[in-house]
Write a protein that holds these residues in place. Sequence first.
Motif, PDB file in Angstrom:
ATOM      1  N   UNK A   1       7.088  -0.584  39.643  1.00  0.00           N
ATOM      2  CA  UNK A   1       5.654  -0.514  39.938  1.00  0.00           C
ATOM      3  C   UNK A   1       5.075  -1.883  40.317  1.00  0.00           C
ATOM      4  N   UNK A   2       5.385  -2.973  39.584  1.00  0.00           N
ATOM      5  CA  UNK A   2       4.876  -4.279  39.999  1.00  0.00           C
ATOM      6  C   UNK A   2       5.346  -4.681  41.399  1.00  0.00           C
ATOM      7  N   UNK A   3       6.592  -4.374  41.739  1.00  0.00           N
ATOM      8  CA  UNK A   3       7.077  -4.697  43.086  1.00  0.00           C
ATOM      9  C   UNK A   3       6.310  -3.893  44.131  1.00  0.00           C
ATOM     10  N   UNK A   4       6.110  -2.612  43.878  1.00  0.00           N
ATOM     11  CA  UNK A   4       5.357  -1.777  44.824  1.00  0.00           C
ATOM     12  C   UNK A   4       3.936  -2.302  44.995  1.00  0.00           C
ATOM     13  N   UNK A   5       3.311  -2.734  43.883  1.00  0.00           N
ATOM     14  CA  UNK A   5       1.952  -3.278  43.964  1.00  0.00           C
ATOM     15  C   UNK A   5       1.931  -4.563  44.784  1.00  0.00           C
ATOM     16  N   UNK A   6       2.918  -5.429  44.567  1.00  0.00           N
ATOM     17  CA  UNK A   6       2.982  -6.679  45.324  1.00  0.00           C
ATOM     18  C   UNK A   6       3.170  -6.405  46.810  1.00  0.00           C
ATOM     19  N   UNK A   7       4.050  -5.463  47.137  1.00  0.00           N
ATOM     20  CA  UNK A   7       4.285  -5.165  48.540  1.00  0.00           C
ATOM     21  C   UNK A   7       3.071  -4.503  49.184  1.00  0.00           C
ATOM     22  N   UNK A   8       2.278  -3.793  48.404  1.00  0.00           N
ATOM     23  CA  UNK A   8       1.032  -3.232  48.926  1.00  0.00           C
ATOM     24  C   UNK A   8       0.052  -4.349  49.290  1.00  0.00           C
ATOM     25  N   UNK A   9      -0.021  -5.361  48.464  1.00  0.00           N
ATOM     26  CA  UNK A   9      -0.946  -6.472  48.710  1.00  0.00           C
ATOM     27  C   UNK A   9      -0.557  -7.292  49.936  1.00  0.00           C
ATOM     28  N   UNK A  10       0.748  -7.355  50.248  1.00  0.00           N
ATOM     29  CA  UNK A  10       1.172  -8.191  51.381  1.00  0.00           C
ATOM     30  C   UNK A  10       1.454  -7.352  52.629  1.00  0.00           C
ATOM     31  N   UNK A  11       1.153  -6.072  52.574  1.00  0.00           N
ATOM     32  CA  UNK A  11       1.550  -5.161  53.657  1.00  0.00           C
ATOM     33  C   UNK A  11       1.032  -5.598  55.025  1.00  0.00           C
ATOM     34  N   UNK A  12      -0.161  -6.175  55.078  1.00  0.00           N
ATOM     35  CA  UNK A  12      -0.743  -6.536  56.373  1.00  0.00           C
ATOM     36  C   UNK A  12      -0.446  -7.951  56.823  1.00  0.00           C
ATOM     37  N   UNK A  13       0.402  -8.680  56.108  1.00  0.00           N
ATOM     38  CA  UNK A  13       0.690 -10.076  56.447  1.00  0.00           C
ATOM     39  C   UNK A  13       1.552 -10.169  57.701  1.00  0.00           C
ATOM     40  N   UNK A  14       1.395 -11.276  58.395  1.00  0.00           N
ATOM     41  CA  UNK A  14       2.203 -11.515  59.597  1.00  0.00           C
ATOM     42  C   UNK A  14       3.583 -12.055  59.254  1.00  0.00           C
TER      43      UNK A  14
END
Length: 297
Positions: free
Chosen positions: A126-139
Amino acid sequence: MREDEITQVVTRVADRVTEHYVFPEVSDRIAAALRPDRYPEGIDAAELATRVTEDLQSINGDKHLRLLHSEEPLRDDHGDDEADLAELTAWAARTGGGIGRVERLDDNIALIEITPLFFPPTAAGDPIAAAMTLVAGASALILDVRRCRGGVPETVALFCSYLFGPQPLELGGLYFRAEDRVRQFWTVPHLAGPRFGPDRPIAVLTSATTFSGGEDLAFTLQERGRATVIGETTRGGAHPREAFAVHPHLEVTIPIARSVSPLSGTNWEGVGVRPDIPTPATDALPRATKHLLAALG
């Protein structure tokens, strides 16, 4: 410690090395280096651990071969899988599941720091999924494992799954002596968070203390050409270990498997992961930012 206590501890360590060490052709030589008469009567348990560790590592430099001292008595259920998982889960709860920091830097570059280790998927998923959600729009993405000391390969594979496409990809494997076979690790097709994908640039930050699971991430992404490793050569531990209690305050850690790359058949044991762009660990973040900006054009 009394002479008979020292003899008992050293004999137990030698027996377990002979029985479990992943390289049976070396285990007898390592066990032979552990002579009770090398350690003087009256030595305390902590000093005995230090000296035995030096002898354990003297034959082939395996940094996962260690005798560890605990000030507190070892748990009665030491080595019990359920109890060990409960302890790791509690540790993960105190440390964000291994996600030490998520940050959006300038120029739409995102940063994820993984520390202190890759916890089991049940605690880290769950923490990994949350982190990847936060960076999803990064270049572009920076993965910081400069303070990562290890972890489980299943979670490294889970994390890597976010950085490739949905098609299953074999990332690595572990050869287990007891099973005499290689256990493969593949990317996961279904993820709890958004996939970062295979195309946006990634940098991995390393230090001389990056170890085991942190090295696994850096090695796998580097070998696959998926990320640029920036920083220092890592510590060089590619052998998963198991701990065996040999005294109320002492446990020996013994590698029971070795990492095997499906591409090269190699791993990073003893040599570490060498960075693509060598730089002091303290300078790795600005150097990575500069590198990614150039990659983005």
